[in-house]
Enzyme design. Structure first.
Site, PDB file in Angstrom:
ATOM      1  N   LYS A 170       0.836  -1.205   0.000  1.00 54.28           N
ATOM      2  CA  LYS A 170       0.000   0.000   0.000  1.00 54.28           C
ATOM      3  C   LYS A 170       0.870   1.254   0.000  1.00 54.28           C
ATOM      4  O   LYS A 170       2.065   1.176   0.315  1.00 54.28           O
ATOM      5  CB  LYS A 170      -0.911  -0.033   1.225  1.00 54.28           C
ATOM      6  CG  LYS A 170      -0.138  -0.078   2.542  1.00 54.28           C
ATOM      7  CD  LYS A 170      -1.017  -0.541   3.692  1.00 54.28           C
ATOM      8  CE  LYS A 170      -0.211  -0.523   4.992  1.00 54.28           C
ATOM      9  NZ  LYS A 170      -0.979  -1.098   6.102  1.00 54.28           N
ATOM     10  N   TYR A 200      16.614  30.160   6.176  1.00 52.86           N
ATOM     11  CA  TYR A 200      15.511  30.897   6.777  1.00 52.86           C
ATOM     12  C   TYR A 200      15.711  31.078   8.283  1.00 52.86           C
ATOM     13  O   TYR A 200      16.091  30.140   8.983  1.00 52.86           O
ATOM     14  CB  TYR A 200      14.190  30.151   6.561  1.00 52.86           C
ATOM     15  CG  TYR A 200      13.631  30.284   5.168  1.00 52.86           C
ATOM     16  CD1 TYR A 200      13.339  31.538   4.616  1.00 52.86           C
ATOM     17  CD2 TYR A 200      13.380  29.151   4.402  1.00 52.86           C
ATOM     18  CE1 TYR A 200      12.814  31.649   3.340  1.00 52.86           C
ATOM     19  CE2 TYR A 200      12.843  29.255   3.126  1.00 52.86           C
ATOM     20  CZ  TYR A 200      12.567  30.506   2.600  1.00 52.86           C
ATOM     21  OH  TYR A 200      12.049  30.625   1.345  1.00 52.86           O
TER      22      TYR A 200
HETATM   23  C1  LIG Z   1      -0.129  -1.951   6.733  1.00 55.44           C
HETATM   24  C2  LIG Z   1      -0.632  -3.253   7.197  1.00 55.44           C
HETATM   25  C3  LIG Z   1       0.240  -4.323   7.402  1.00 55.44           C
HETATM   26  C4  LIG Z   1       1.747  -4.189   7.371  1.00 55.44           C
HETATM   27  O1  LIG Z   1       2.192  -3.722   8.622  1.00 55.44           O
HETATM   28  P1  LIG Z   1       3.722  -3.442   8.965  1.00 55.44           P
HETATM   29  O2  LIG Z   1       3.700  -3.007  10.370  1.00 55.44           O
HETATM   30  O3  LIG Z   1       4.171  -2.372   8.024  1.00 55.44           O
HETATM   31  O4  LIG Z   1       4.469  -4.720   8.741  1.00 55.44           O
HETATM   32  C5  LIG Z   1      -0.320  -5.556   7.705  1.00 55.44           C
HETATM   33  N1  LIG Z   1      -1.660  -5.706   7.811  1.00 55.44           N
HETATM   34  C6  LIG Z   1      -2.516  -4.688   7.653  1.00 55.44           C
HETATM   35  C7  LIG Z   1      -3.978  -4.923   7.808  1.00 55.44           C
HETATM   36  C8  LIG Z   1      -2.042  -3.427   7.351  1.00 55.44           C
HETATM   37  O5  LIG Z   1      -2.894  -2.403   7.224  1.00 55.44           O
END
Ligand SMILES: *Cc1c(COP(=O)(O)O)cnc(C)c1O
Length: 356
Positions: A49, A259
């Site tokens: 994702k 800045y």
């Molecule tokens: C993002 C996510 C993961 C991965 O988690 P990590 O902590 O990055 O390994 C696994 N399961 C779900 C449902 C997620 O939303």
């Protein structure tokens, strides 16, 4: 007068970006293999994702697929097409699930599995014609997911469930919530027909066999994040941001940089300006704190990070010239401590102007 379209064809090729993400593909594949091995009897999937946590799904998905990964998770429906270009539809599940009829219709046409997170989603999916799906059971994080009590509903019994999932709230900590969630997930497995079960994210994999089921869902650790001490010796750094020098200049003692003049030179200095700023995800948290390297030599950030530029001290690398490249220190566990950002934020912030 030449038309706009003609003018565009007359342009020289776009030059390479002045900042790039170096992605160690061997380390990425090795991290997946390590997490797959640590998953024991279960097979490791991959959370890709948010454009593979900012690394770029086009570069990441083929590497993981070649390494042997057969289950990929995205959050949004809009993330499906980019992933479909690299892995089969049957390997993809969409975590947010179908909230609208349009989502369900899209899932069916693409052939990807929706995560069913509520009775509303179960009804939508069935009304759209149904098909293989995953279900997310909420066992204590109270984010999205079906309640255990929902599993007795006929609309759930009628689903064609591939994977029964739950998600741990505190996998990266020694918390009694872990065992409580694991027990509720086990109970859910006994309540619905399904093919596979999945509970663990990266940190959950380190909690042991009781948390593995048939499939694990690492994200962070694939990309070099270390959520818990047990994974420290298994996971390699994958991502290094690199930026080119736009300008080199000399300043005298007493002159300030950037800045609000937060840095003032104590002696004459040679400084450089790099093409990297907070618009690229190198946030102001790195002002007067960040470190870059040239062939191992330290090149510290001085003054405030601005939107498109950051100033560095070239005292230890006086030979550097405009166009030379510097690598940002970006070991995620250490970078998180220095910046005050989480390892997840450090990855997903990385902006669109990086060449990937
Ligand atoms: C993002 C996510 C993961 C991965 O988690 P990590 O902590 O990055 O390994 C696994 N399961 C779900 C449902 C997620 O939303």
């Amino acid at each position: 007068m030449a038309s706009r379209a003609t003018l565009l064809t007359m342009l020289a090729d776009l030059p390479p970006a002045s900042l790039r993400l170096s992605i160690d593909r061997d380390a990425l594949a090795a991290n997946w293999r390590a997490l797959d091995r640590l998953s024991g009897q279960a097979k490791a999937g991959a959370a890709v994702k948010a454009d593979a946590y900012g690394l770029g799904v086009a570069g990441v998905a083929p590497v993981l697929h070649r390494a042997g990964c057969e289950d990929f998770f995205v959050a949004h429906w809009q993330e499906v097409p980019a992933l479909l270009a690299h892995v089969p539809a049957a390997a993809i599940a969409v975590l947010h699930g179908p909230v609208t009829a349009a989502d369900a219709a899209f899932a069916r046409s693409a052939g990807v599995r929706p995560m069913i997170n509520s009775l509303h989603q179960a009804r939508l999916w069935t009304a759209a014609g149904g098909g293989a799906c995953d279900v997310m059971i909420d066992t204590g994080i109270n984010r999205i997911g079906l309640a255990l009590a929902d599993l007795a509903e006929p609309v759930i019994a009628d689903l064609n469930i591939d994977v029964v999932h739950s998600h741990l709230a505190s996998a990266d900590e020694d918390s009694p919530l872990n065992a409580a969630q694991q027990q509720r997930w086990n109970a859910a497995r006994g309540m619905v027909q399904h093919k596979r079960a999945s509970l663990a994210n990266s940190a959950g994999i380190a909690l042991g066999a009781a948390y593995h089921g048939d499939l694990t869902r690492p994200g962070l650790a694939l990309y070099g994040g270390i959520p818990c001490a047990a994974l420290a010796s298994e996971i390699q750094q994958v991502v290094t941001p690199e930026a080119a020098l736009l300008q080199v200049r000399e300043i005298v003692a007493g002159e300030s940089v950037g800045y609000n003049a937060t840095f003032v030179a104590a002696q004459p200095m040679r400084i450089g300006v790099i093409s990297l700023g907070y618009a690229d995800g190198y946030l102001r948290a790195w002002s007067d704190k960040g470190m870059l390297r040239s062939s191992g030599r330290p090149v510290p950030v001085i003054g405030r990070v601005s939107m498109d530029m950051t100033v560095v001290d070239l005292s230890a690398a006086p030979d550097l010239r405009e166009g030379d490249w510097l690598a940002v220190d970006y070991s995620l566990p250490e970078a998180a401590v220095t910046s005050g950002l989480s390892q997840y934020e450090l990855l997903t912030l990385l902006g669109r102007r990086f060449g990937r």
